[in-house]
Motif scaffolding. Structure first.
Motif, mmCIF file in Angstrom:
data_model
loop_
_atom_site.group_PDB
_atom_site.id
_atom_site.type_symbol
_atom_site.label_atom_id
_atom_site.label_comp_id
_atom_site.label_asym_id
_atom_site.label_seq_id
_atom_site.Cartn_x
_atom_site.Cartn_y
_atom_site.Cartn_z
ATOM 1 N N HIS A 13 0.817 -1.220 0.000
ATOM 2 C CA HIS A 13 0.000 0.000 0.000
ATOM 3 C C HIS A 13 0.854 1.276 0.000
ATOM 4 O O HIS A 13 0.646 2.164 -0.834
ATOM 5 C CB HIS A 13 -0.966 -0.002 1.190
ATOM 6 N N GLU A 14 1.798 1.377 0.914
ATOM 7 C CA GLU A 14 2.609 2.605 1.024
ATOM 8 C C GLU A 14 3.411 2.851 -0.249
ATOM 9 O O GLU A 14 3.493 3.983 -0.734
ATOM 10 C CB GLU A 14 3.538 2.536 2.247
ATOM 11 N N GLU A 15 3.992 1.781 -0.791
ATOM 12 C CA GLU A 15 4.782 1.934 -2.016
ATOM 13 C C GLU A 15 3.891 2.330 -3.196
ATOM 14 O O GLU A 15 4.253 3.184 -4.006
ATOM 15 C CB GLU A 15 5.555 0.650 -2.329
ATOM 16 N N LEU A 16 2.712 1.722 -3.293
ATOM 17 C CA LEU A 16 1.770 2.076 -4.358
ATOM 18 C C LEU A 16 1.374 3.543 -4.242
ATOM 19 O O LEU A 16 1.384 4.283 -5.231
ATOM 20 C CB LEU A 16 0.532 1.183 -4.299
ATOM 21 N N MET A 17 1.029 3.976 -3.050
ATOM 22 C CA MET A 17 0.611 5.365 -2.849
ATOM 23 C C MET A 17 1.744 6.340 -3.199
ATOM 24 O O MET A 17 1.516 7.353 -3.859
ATOM 25 C CB MET A 17 0.146 5.574 -1.405
ATOM 26 N N ALA A 18 2.957 6.043 -2.768
ATOM 27 C CA ALA A 18 4.105 6.909 -3.068
ATOM 28 C C ALA A 18 4.382 6.936 -4.571
ATOM 29 O O ALA A 18 4.698 7.992 -5.142
ATOM 30 C CB ALA A 18 5.337 6.430 -2.306
ATOM 31 N N PHE A 19 4.249 5.778 -5.224
ATOM 32 C CA PHE A 19 4.492 5.680 -6.667
ATOM 33 C C PHE A 19 3.493 6.543 -7.440
ATOM 34 O O PHE A 19 3.878 7.353 -8.284
ATOM 35 C CB PHE A 19 4.396 4.213 -7.105
ATOM 36 N N VAL A 20 2.204 6.376 -7.144
ATOM 37 C CA VAL A 20 1.188 7.145 -7.856
ATOM 38 C C VAL A 20 1.358 8.633 -7.568
ATOM 39 O O VAL A 20 1.286 9.462 -8.477
ATOM 40 C CB VAL A 20 -0.231 6.660 -7.485
ATOM 41 N N LYS A 21 1.606 8.978 -6.323
ATOM 42 C CA LYS A 21 1.749 10.387 -5.945
ATOM 43 C C LYS A 21 2.923 11.042 -6.678
ATOM 44 O O LYS A 21 2.867 12.211 -7.050
ATOM 45 C CB LYS A 21 1.938 10.516 -4.433
ATOM 46 N N LYS A 22 3.984 10.269 -6.932
ATOM 47 C CA LYS A 22 5.163 10.807 -7.624
ATOM 48 C C LYS A 22 4.816 11.252 -9.048
ATOM 49 O O LYS A 22 5.310 12.268 -9.519
ATOM 50 C CB LYS A 22 6.270 9.747 -7.658
ATOM 51 N N PHE A 23 3.968 10.495 -9.732
ATOM 52 C CA PHE A 23 3.680 10.777 -11.127
ATOM 53 C C PHE A 23 2.343 11.472 -11.357
ATOM 54 O O PHE A 23 2.182 12.219 -12.314
ATOM 55 C CB PHE A 23 3.773 9.480 -11.940
ATOM 56 N N TYR A 24 1.368 11.215 -10.505
ATOM 57 C CA TYR A 24 0.035 11.820 -10.603
ATOM 58 C C TYR A 24 -0.414 12.185 -9.192
ATOM 59 O O TYR A 24 -1.197 11.476 -8.578
ATOM 60 C CB TYR A 24 -0.965 10.855 -11.250
ATOM 61 N N PRO A 25 0.063 13.309 -8.676
ATOM 62 C CA PRO A 25 -0.141 13.632 -7.256
ATOM 63 C C PRO A 25 -1.587 13.758 -6.800
ATOM 64 O O PRO A 25 -1.863 13.596 -5.625
ATOM 65 C CB PRO A 25 0.603 14.954 -7.074
ATOM 66 N N HIS A 26 -2.518 14.010 -7.695
ATOM 67 C CA HIS A 26 -3.907 14.195 -7.272
ATOM 68 C C HIS A 26 -4.800 13.028 -7.688
ATOM 69 O O HIS A 26 -6.012 13.099 -7.551
ATOM 70 C CB HIS A 26 -4.462 15.502 -7.835
ATOM 71 N N TYR A 27 -4.199 11.937 -8.181
ATOM 72 C CA TYR A 27 -4.976 10.842 -8.763
ATOM 73 C C TYR A 27 -5.594 9.928 -7.712
ATOM 74 O O TYR A 27 -6.714 9.488 -7.869
ATOM 75 C CB TYR A 27 -4.075 10.041 -9.702
ATOM 76 N N PHE A 28 -4.859 9.615 -6.671
ATOM 77 C CA PHE A 28 -5.308 8.675 -5.639
ATOM 78 C C PHE A 28 -5.549 9.388 -4.323
ATOM 79 O O PHE A 28 -4.827 10.314 -3.976
ATOM 80 C CB PHE A 28 -4.209 7.641 -5.354
ATOM 81 N N LYS A 29 -6.524 8.889 -3.607
ATOM 82 C CA LYS A 29 -6.687 9.207 -2.196
ATOM 83 C C LYS A 29 -6.226 7.971 -1.436
ATOM 84 O O LYS A 29 -5.997 6.909 -2.017
ATOM 85 C CB LYS A 29 -8.146 9.533 -1.867
ATOM 86 N N ASN A 30 -6.095 8.061 -0.125
ATOM 87 C CA ASN A 30 -5.530 6.960 0.660
ATOM 88 C C ASN A 30 -6.294 5.647 0.506
ATOM 89 O O ASN A 30 -5.707 4.574 0.530
ATOM 90 C CB ASN A 30 -5.435 7.359 2.139
#
Length: 147
Positions: free
Chosen positions: A31-48
């Motif tokens: 979970h943490e790695e997925l969230m950090a990965f998405v946030k790096k490239f699309y910062p507003h795409y995912f919520k927790n």
């Protein structure tokens, strides 16, 4: 308010493809790695809690997540392929192609039809999806509302 115009694509047939990469279904421990990965490239795409909407799959290199694709919006007959993201240092290696094929084929195995949305100006992604056999079905307008 902001508008995003997307093209909607649907896939009618399984994708025949030889996979050269190991594709891993991401679990709670990712979970943490997925969230950090998405946030790096699309910062507003995912919520927790976004990953709770479906299944996500990834490709790792040197124990680091370098590409991801998921399944989110699920209806009776269709499931959305989403979050097609590749680390910019790993573009052009076929990771997105393999992940989209893999995820789409798992949707077919579930007895459903894969569909996806892509920004109308994302020509590279649209070219990939069309090459894999996705057919353009129409446009959809998405609106972002800020509080």
């Amino acid at each position: 308010m902001s508008q995003l115009i997307c093209d909607q694509y649907v896939l009618e047939n399984k994708i025949e493809l030889d996979y050269t990469e190991e594709i891993i279904e991401l679990q709670n421990e990712n979970h943490e790695e997925l969230m950090a990965f998405v946030k790096k490239f699309y910062p507003h795409y995912f919520k927790n809690r976004t990953p709770e909407l479906g299944r996500y799959f990834g490709i790792f290199k040197d124990d680091k997540l370098v590409a991801v694709t998921g399944q989110t919006m699920q209806m009776n007959d269709m499931t959305e392929v989403s979050a097609v993201i590749t680390d910019t240092n790993h573009l052009g290696k076929g990771f997105a192609k393999q992940l989209v094929a893999f995820v789409s084929n798992t949707i077919f195995e579930d007895g459903k039809t894969p569909f996806l949305h892509v920004a109308e100006n994302n020509l590279g992604a649209k070219k990939l999806y069309e090459k894999l056999g996705f057919d353009l079905r129409g446009k959809i307008n998405l609106w972002g509302v800020k509080r």
